[in-house]
Write an enzyme that holds these catalytic residues in place. Structure first.
Site, PDB file in Angstrom:
ATOM      1  CG  ASN A   1      33.819  14.409 -32.446  1.00 32.46           C
ATOM      2  OD1 ASN A   1      34.894  14.965 -32.242  1.00 32.46           O
ATOM      3  ND2 ASN A   1      32.807  15.047 -32.991  1.00 32.46           N
TER       4      ASN A   1
ATOM      5  CB  SER B   1      28.807  12.234 -22.553  1.00 36.75           C
ATOM      6  OG  SER B   1      27.458  12.501 -22.842  1.00 36.75           O
ATOM      7  N   GLY B   2      26.994  10.113 -20.782  1.00 42.25           N
ATOM      8  CA  GLY B   2      26.219   8.881 -20.743  1.00 42.25           C
ATOM      9  C   GLY B   2      25.677   8.442 -22.084  1.00 42.25           C
TER      10      GLY B   2
ATOM     11  CB  THR C   1      17.402  18.348  -7.157  1.00 40.56           C
ATOM     12  OG1 THR C   1      16.980  19.361  -6.232  1.00 40.56           O
ATOM     13  CG2 THR C   1      16.930  16.996  -6.662  1.00 40.56           C
TER      14      THR C   1
ATOM     15  CB  ALA D   1      30.853  15.650 -22.647  1.00 44.21           C
ATOM     16  CB  THR D   2      28.464  20.605 -23.441  1.00 48.29           C
ATOM     17  OG1 THR D   2      28.536  20.073 -24.770  1.00 48.29           O
ATOM     18  CG2 THR D   2      28.523  22.121 -23.511  1.00 48.29           C
TER      19      THR D   2
ATOM     20  CB  CYS E   1      28.154  19.354 -32.046  1.00 49.00           C
ATOM     21  SG  CYS E   1      27.966  18.159 -30.708  1.00 49.00           S
TER      22      CYS E   1
ATOM     23  CD  GLN F   1      32.636   9.829 -29.675  1.00 51.00           C
ATOM     24  OE1 GLN F   1      32.432   8.628 -29.737  1.00 51.00           O
ATOM     25  NE2 GLN F   1      31.683  10.723 -29.920  1.00 51.00           N
TER      26      GLN F   1
END
Length: 369
Positions: free
Chosen positions: A152, A197-198, A235, A73-74, A317, A182
């Site tokens: 978050n 984000s995963g 890639t 996400a960043t 973070c 979130q």
């Protein structure tokens, strides 16, 4: 071990791990290659994009646009805001956002502010109807609205479909960016640009996605070989993409269960003395922030860690630094200094919450006396 820090990161689910390993063995080709292995990788990536588009909408009808895969996400937030700056610059110099954004948005907005934009940061504590306040701040000179779907630190949520709909009604040229890290798979979403984000939904770290609505045009943040429509060169990590898709399909977080678990935790906390609750009814139920008054966050976290109970004091973070988010949400500095964040996943149990509260009670007895 009792893991209650899922807003920081989640354990990759077995479906994700299996998909990553299988892809490493059988579909490890470069998606840009013209041979069979390359074609297989491209097919995996295309299928994952369709899955993400459908998951973003929360309905059987996928959002109308495209997806590019990012490292998280960043990168997605930076790509959205900096990559779209050439688009929204002619539309005005006003940017409307919140005072509770993740640093990957907040610091980019500061860069844009230094570049001549007026950035308006609204704090939820100042408005009874915060979504309405964001909409009300939009005018004919507003080039961008950027807001997180779910905060978050406390789980505070914004009505994103309403925000998008009403902003476009007021100024159709205003670009709406949503940080949905979130909120993905938990709340309804919409926007011109949406970052996910995963590793927040039981996929691996190092993989995320940015949704770009049809008709929007951004410049690439990363230039190179021209992969992903020249929007994100490099890639593609097919293994991580396959794991991301598998995690989306396997996700089992249920709002009703989370609400039941939150209610149970609040009942247990009510049995303790001098506890302040920082996550109200406007927050998603899987994130519960509370203050154990008289016990600093750092002391509480280390005490819980002694029994292998893992929670957080806020954003992972920030590494313990004050983020200012709790203050913008109306939490006093004194309560912020002793705040604890519990964030749930589908695997957490009431028994684990019992153990958490028992350890908190013991820590209170030791520290407050």
């Amino acid at each position: 071990m009792i893991y209650l820090d899922n807003a920081a990161t989640t354990k990759p689910c077995k479906e994700c791990r299996q998909a990553v390993c299988d892809t490493m063995e059988t579909a490890f080709g470069n998606a840009s290659s013209l041979h069979k292995l390359g074609t297989s990788s491209m097919q995996i990536m295309s299928r994952a994009k369709r899955t993400i588009l459908a998951a973003l909408s929360g309905t059987k009808t996928p959002l109308d646009g495209t997806v590019i895969f990012t490292s998280g996400a960043t990168e997605g937030n930076n790509t959205a805001l900096l990559g779209a700056s050439h688009r929204f610059r002619p539309n005005g110099k006003r940017i409307v956002s919140t005072a509770i954004e993740h640093p990957s948005v907040a610091k980019v907005l500061t860069r844009l502010e230094d570049d001549g934009f007026e950035v308006v940061r609204l704090a939820p504590k100042d408005y009874e109807d915060f979504t309405g306040a964001l909409i009300g701040a939009v005018d004919e000179n507003t080039a961008l609205v950027s807001a997180m779907a779910v905060n978050n630190e406390t789980g505070f949520k914004i009505d994103i479909p309403r925000l998008y709909r009403e902003v476009k009604r007021k100024n159709s040229k205003t670009i709406v960016h949503i940080d949905a890290v979130q909120g993905f798979l938990k709340v309804p979403l919409d926007g011109d640009l949406i970052s996910v984000s995963g590793h927040k939904i039981h996929a691996s770290k190092g993989i995320g996605a940015l949704f770009i609505k049809k008709g929007q045009n951004i410049l690439p943040l990363i230039s190179g070989g021209g992969q992903q429509g020249d929007l994100r060169s490099g890639t593609e990590p097919i293994e991580l993409i396959a794991g991301f898709e598998a995690a989306i399909k396997a996700y089992s977080g249920d709002t009703a269960k989370f609400a039941e678990m939150k209610a149970y935790l609040l009942d247990r906390l009510a049995e303790l003395e001098n506890i302040g609750i920082n996550s109200d009814a406007l927050c998603v139920p899987n994130i519960i922030n509370f203050s154990v008054r008289g016990v600093r966050s750092e002391i509480m976290l280390h005490s819980l860690e002694e029994d292998e109970i893992y929670v957080s004091s806020g954003s992972a973070c920030s590494r313990g630094k004050k983020s200012g988010v709790l203050g913008a949400l109306g939490v006093s500095d004194k309560d912020a200094d002793c705040a604890v964040r519990v964030s749930l996943c589908a695997d957490n149990t009431a028994k684990e919450l019992d153990a958490l509260c028992m350890k908190i009670a013991k820590t209170i007895e030791r520290v407050r006396r």
